[in-house]
Design a protein around this motif. Structure first.
Motif, PDB file in Angstrom:
ATOM      1  N   SER A 184       0.824  -1.004  -0.048  1.00  0.00           N
ATOM      2  CA  SER A 184       0.252  -0.194   0.083  1.00  0.00           C
ATOM      3  C   SER A 184       0.899   1.242   0.010  1.00  0.00           C
ATOM      4  CB  SER A 184      -0.965  -0.036   1.164  1.00  0.00           C
ATOM      5  OG  SER A 184      -0.106   0.291   2.415  1.00  0.00           O
ATOM      6  N   MET A 185       2.137   1.261   0.377  1.00  0.00           N
ATOM      7  CA  MET A 185       3.163   2.516   0.300  1.00  0.00           C
ATOM      8  C   MET A 185       2.847   2.919  -1.196  1.00  0.00           C
ATOM      9  SD  MET A 185       3.950   2.382   3.382  1.00  0.00           S
ATOM     10  CE  MET A 185       4.971   3.573   3.095  1.00  0.00           C
ATOM     11  N   GLY A 186       2.845   4.210  -1.224  1.00  0.00           N
ATOM     12  CA  GLY A 186       2.617   5.119  -2.448  1.00  0.00           C
ATOM     13  C   GLY A 186       1.184   4.993  -3.290  1.00  0.00           C
ATOM     14  N   HIS A 187       0.447   4.421  -2.274  1.00  0.00           N
ATOM     15  CA  HIS A 187      -0.833   4.190  -2.802  1.00  0.00           C
ATOM     16  C   HIS A 187      -1.810   5.015  -1.548  1.00  0.00           C
ATOM     17  CE1 HIS A 187       0.189   2.021  -6.447  1.00  0.00           C
ATOM     18  NE2 HIS A 187       0.988   1.197  -5.328  1.00  0.00           N
ATOM     19  N   ASP A 188      -3.008   5.045  -2.322  1.00  0.00           N
ATOM     20  CA  ASP A 188      -4.163   5.727  -1.187  1.00  0.00           C
ATOM     21  C   ASP A 188      -5.049   4.511  -0.338  1.00  0.00           C
ATOM     22  OD1 ASP A 188      -3.758   8.303  -1.853  1.00  0.00           O
ATOM     23  OD2 ASP A 188      -5.101   8.317  -3.465  1.00  0.00           O
ATOM     24  N   SER A 189      -4.740   4.464   0.872  1.00  0.00           N
ATOM     25  CA  SER A 189      -5.306   3.339   1.503  1.00  0.00           C
ATOM     26  C   SER A 189      -5.820   3.626   3.007  1.00  0.00           C
ATOM     27  CB  SER A 189      -4.447   1.905   1.493  1.00  0.00           C
ATOM     28  OG  SER A 189      -3.091   2.343   2.094  1.00  0.00           O
ATOM     29  N   GLY A 190      -5.324   4.859   3.563  1.00  0.00           N
ATOM     30  CA  GLY A 190      -5.588   5.121   4.953  1.00  0.00           C
ATOM     31  C   GLY A 190      -6.905   5.714   5.085  1.00  0.00           C
ATOM     32  N   PRO A 191      -7.440   5.388   6.105  1.00  0.00           N
ATOM     33  CA  PRO A 191      -8.794   5.542   6.450  1.00  0.00           C
ATOM     34  C   PRO A 191      -8.657   7.140   7.284  1.00  0.00           C
ATOM     35  CG  PRO A 191      -8.376   3.943   7.846  1.00  0.00           C
ATOM     36  CD  PRO A 191      -7.186   3.968   6.972  1.00  0.00           C
ATOM     37  N   GLY A 192      -7.783   8.133   7.010  1.00  0.00           N
ATOM     38  CA  GLY A 192      -7.962   9.371   7.786  1.00  0.00           C
ATOM     39  C   GLY A 192      -6.473   9.795   8.078  1.00  0.00           C
ATOM     40  N   ALA A 193      -5.554   8.974   7.957  1.00  0.00           N
ATOM     41  CA  ALA A 193      -4.007   9.397   8.212  1.00  0.00           C
ATOM     42  C   ALA A 193      -3.197   8.790   7.287  1.00  0.00           C
ATOM     43  CB  ALA A 193      -3.799   8.828   9.723  1.00  0.00           C
ATOM     44  N   ILE A 194      -2.023   9.218   7.235  1.00  0.00           N
ATOM     45  CA  ILE A 194      -0.930   8.537   6.357  1.00  0.00           C
ATOM     46  C   ILE A 194       0.039   7.495   7.226  1.00  0.00           C
ATOM     47  CG2 ILE A 194      -0.870  10.799   5.070  1.00  0.00           C
ATOM     48  CD1 ILE A 194       2.097  11.163   6.589  1.00  0.00           C
TER      49      ILE A 194
END
Length: 240
Positions: A184-194
């Motif tokens: 998931s690094m380098g992609h959008d997957s966080g539900p509200g934080a990085i």
């Protein structure tokens, strides 16, 4: 020597007559005009004496106070005026500057750049500039609708938090659990934080300081799902 003969001495009769005349003049009472003249002379004498006394006192006062200075003495320069206008204090510099670029999936600080796992479109951070509030070696996340259906406890490592405009402490970044899939690094997957990789997350955790100013650049969705979905946006209390 004078050629005039010496005056003739008075006889006893003549001397007696002159003495009686003088005695009569002294004993005779003064007329009204003579009394007024004597009073006027006495008043003039008192005025002259008072004026002389006042002049002498004024001269003594001037000498004592220093009012009478030397004609060649230079006048003292006026005291310099002191300005009381306050000098504006410079704005305090931030402790650190950190940049999160959501479009490039990078975090930059201290001259280094790290790859991050970005945010889901439905769970933006909702802030463009934040200040780091605290750091936690481990942080147990508040329950979310997914953990309620299982016994899974969501514990984050190397968590960094900030305080939002609603005065709630919230998660900003953490190190991603390897079991969650580092792809998931380098992609959008966080539900509200990085999130960062475990190694990068530890370095950032050690280097970042409370009070650091974090600029969040790039796309953020205008609308967000509720905290039950974006559970990383929920307020943090204590170690939760």
């Amino acid at each position: 020597m004078s050629d005039q003969p010496p005056p003739r001495p008075l006889t006893e009769t003549e001397l007696s007559a002159r003495l009686r005349g003088l005695a009569a003049d002294v004993a005779a009472p003064a007329t009204g005009a003579q009394a007024r003249g004597r009073a006027q002379r006495r008043r003039r004498g008192r005025r002259v004496m008072l004026s002389t006394t006042a002049l002498v006192s004024a001269a003594l006062t001037a000498v004592t106070s220093g009012a009478l200075g030397s004609a060649t003495e230079a006048a003292a320069p006026p005291a310099a005026s002191v300005s009381h206008t306050p000098i504006p204090a410079p704005s305090p510099a931030p402790v650190q500057r950190v940049t999160i670029d959501l479009d490039a999936h990078t975090l930059t600080m201290e001259g280094r750049r790290f790859t991050i796992s970005g945010l889901q479109d439905n769970c933006p951070i909702g802030e463009t500039t934040v200040t780091v509030t605290a750091k936690y070696p481990t942080l147990t996340m508040p329950p979310n609708k997914f953990s309620k259906l299982s016994k899974y406890v969501d514990i984050r490592q190397w968590a960094v938090t900030f305080t939002d405009r609603s005065h709630h402490q919230r998660l900003l970044m953490n190190a991603l659990d390897p079991s969650a899939g580092l792809n998931s690094m380098g992609h959008d997957s966080g539900p509200g934080a990085i999130a960062l990789s475990p190694r990068d997350g530890k370095w950032v955790y050690d280097a970042i300081k409370p009070g650091a100013r974090v600029e969040i650049k790039g796309r953020q969705a205008a609308n967000a799902d509720p905290d039950s979905v974006c559970y990383e946006r929920q307020p943090i209390t204590g170690d939760h």
